[in-house]
Design an enzyme around this catalytic site. Structure first.
Site, PDB file in Angstrom:
ATOM      1  N   CYS A  53       0.784  -1.249   0.000  1.00 48.47           N
ATOM      2  CA  CYS A  53       0.000   0.000   0.000  1.00 48.47           C
ATOM      3  C   CYS A  53       0.812   1.293   0.000  1.00 48.47           C
ATOM      4  O   CYS A  53       0.221   2.368  -0.085  1.00 48.47           O
ATOM      5  CB  CYS A  53      -0.986   0.054   1.185  1.00 48.47           C
ATOM      6  SG  CYS A  53      -2.312  -1.155   1.092  1.00 48.47           S
ATOM      7  N   ASP A  54       2.128   1.233   0.093  1.00 47.37           N
ATOM      8  CA  ASP A  54       2.893   2.488   0.099  1.00 47.37           C
ATOM      9  C   ASP A  54       4.284   2.296  -0.500  1.00 47.37           C
ATOM     10  O   ASP A  54       5.282   2.723   0.067  1.00 47.37           O
ATOM     11  CB  ASP A  54       2.993   3.037   1.520  1.00 47.37           C
ATOM     12  CG  ASP A  54       3.374   4.526   1.558  1.00 47.37           C
ATOM     13  OD1 ASP A  54       3.163   5.210   0.530  1.00 47.37           O
ATOM     14  OD2 ASP A  54       3.865   5.000   2.590  1.00 47.37           O
ATOM     15  N   LEU A  55       4.328   1.645  -1.656  1.00 48.45           N
ATOM     16  CA  LEU A  55       5.613   1.422  -2.313  1.00 48.45           C
ATOM     17  C   LEU A  55       6.082   2.711  -2.983  1.00 48.45           C
ATOM     18  O   LEU A  55       5.359   3.301  -3.785  1.00 48.45           O
ATOM     19  CB  LEU A  55       5.480   0.311  -3.353  1.00 48.45           C
ATOM     20  CG  LEU A  55       6.781  -0.141  -4.017  1.00 48.45           C
ATOM     21  CD1 LEU A  55       7.723  -0.761  -2.997  1.00 48.45           C
ATOM     22  CD2 LEU A  55       6.486  -1.125  -5.147  1.00 48.45           C
ATOM     23  N   THR A  98       0.726   7.165  -0.899  1.00 53.88           N
ATOM     24  CA  THR A  98       1.356   8.469  -1.079  1.00 53.88           C
ATOM     25  C   THR A  98       0.947   9.049  -2.419  1.00 53.88           C
ATOM     26  O   THR A  98       0.957   8.345  -3.442  1.00 53.88           O
ATOM     27  CB  THR A  98       2.893   8.323  -1.013  1.00 53.88           C
ATOM     28  OG1 THR A  98       3.260   7.782   0.266  1.00 53.88           O
ATOM     29  CG2 THR A  98       3.578   9.671  -1.196  1.00 53.88           C
TER      30      THR A  98
END
Length: 221
Positions: A53-55, A98
């Site tokens: 979910c936040d690579l 992000t």
């Protein structure tokens, strides 16, 4: 990690890093392969898929041997067995990830899936080969990093490539016995294509981690 994050290498801060550090095309390719292996492990190797979910570059950490590790699982979700997506409860709905790296479908806060990680990975590829963040000021009024590359890479790949990579390619003479230059250009074009395939707007149009790994291994040769 001894070598910090990928973000620090792609966008060095001269105030904190007086000595310029650059990643060669070969290093970038290996880092992308490391991250692809990590995603494939998260999505496919356990009993249930895990979505990061936040690579993004700041969450890709480099050890002393420049091996890449995916970190920061604060937003990650474990999918229910047999499910391909996670439906947040009403009180946990909201934007996940992000800006610039999160897929379009996360904007409504309604669905988290492995397809979302693939989108973020595609943006990561495009950032690594162009040297531009997806939040660059030039990307406004409907223009995104994905569209920027999609429109230009066929005929102007070297115009949109990271200047450091362009220097690397141009400094290698092409001869009959040493076609290194053309191989590097072909590698760049292949990475542009892979980044585009991974960051398609429609989730089902994105390729799987298995296909990503196979493609990168083919590119690496």
């Amino acid at each position: 990690m001894p070598n910090g994050s990928l973000g620090e290498w792609l966008h060095p801060n001269s105030n904190h890093q007086p000595e310029a550090r650059h990643l060669s095309l070969a290093q970038r390719l290996i880092i992308l392969l490391d991250v692809a292996y990590a995603l494939d492990y998260l999505h496919c190797s356990g009993g249930t898929p895990i979505v990061h979910c936040d690579l993004k570059p700041s969450n890709v950490l480099l050890d002393s041997d420049m091996v890449a590790h995916v970190g920061d699982f604060g937003l990650s979700r474990i999918l229910a067995e047999g499910c391909s997506y996670f439906q947040p409860s009403t009180n946990s709905m909201g934007f996940r990830g992000t800006i610039g790296y999160a897929p379009p479908e996360y904007g409504a806060g309604n669905m988290v899936s492995t397809h979302g990680d693939i989108y973020s990975y595609g943006i990561l590829i495009l950032e690594m080969v162009t040297g531009r963040r997806p939040t660059d000021d030039m990307f406004d009024q409907g223009l995104s990093l994905h569209k920027y590359v999609e429109v230009a890479f066929d005929n102007r790949a070297m115009d949109i490539a990271d200047p450091e990579l362009v220097k690397e390619v141009e400094h290698v003479p092409t001869t009959t016995d040493n076609p290194t230059n053309q191989r590097k250009v072909d590698t760049l074009i292949s990475l542009f294509k892979l980044g585009i395939f991974c960051s398609e707007e429609i989730p089902s149009s994105r390729i799987s981690t298995k296909d990503i790994v196979n493609e990168l291994r083919a590119i690496k040769g």
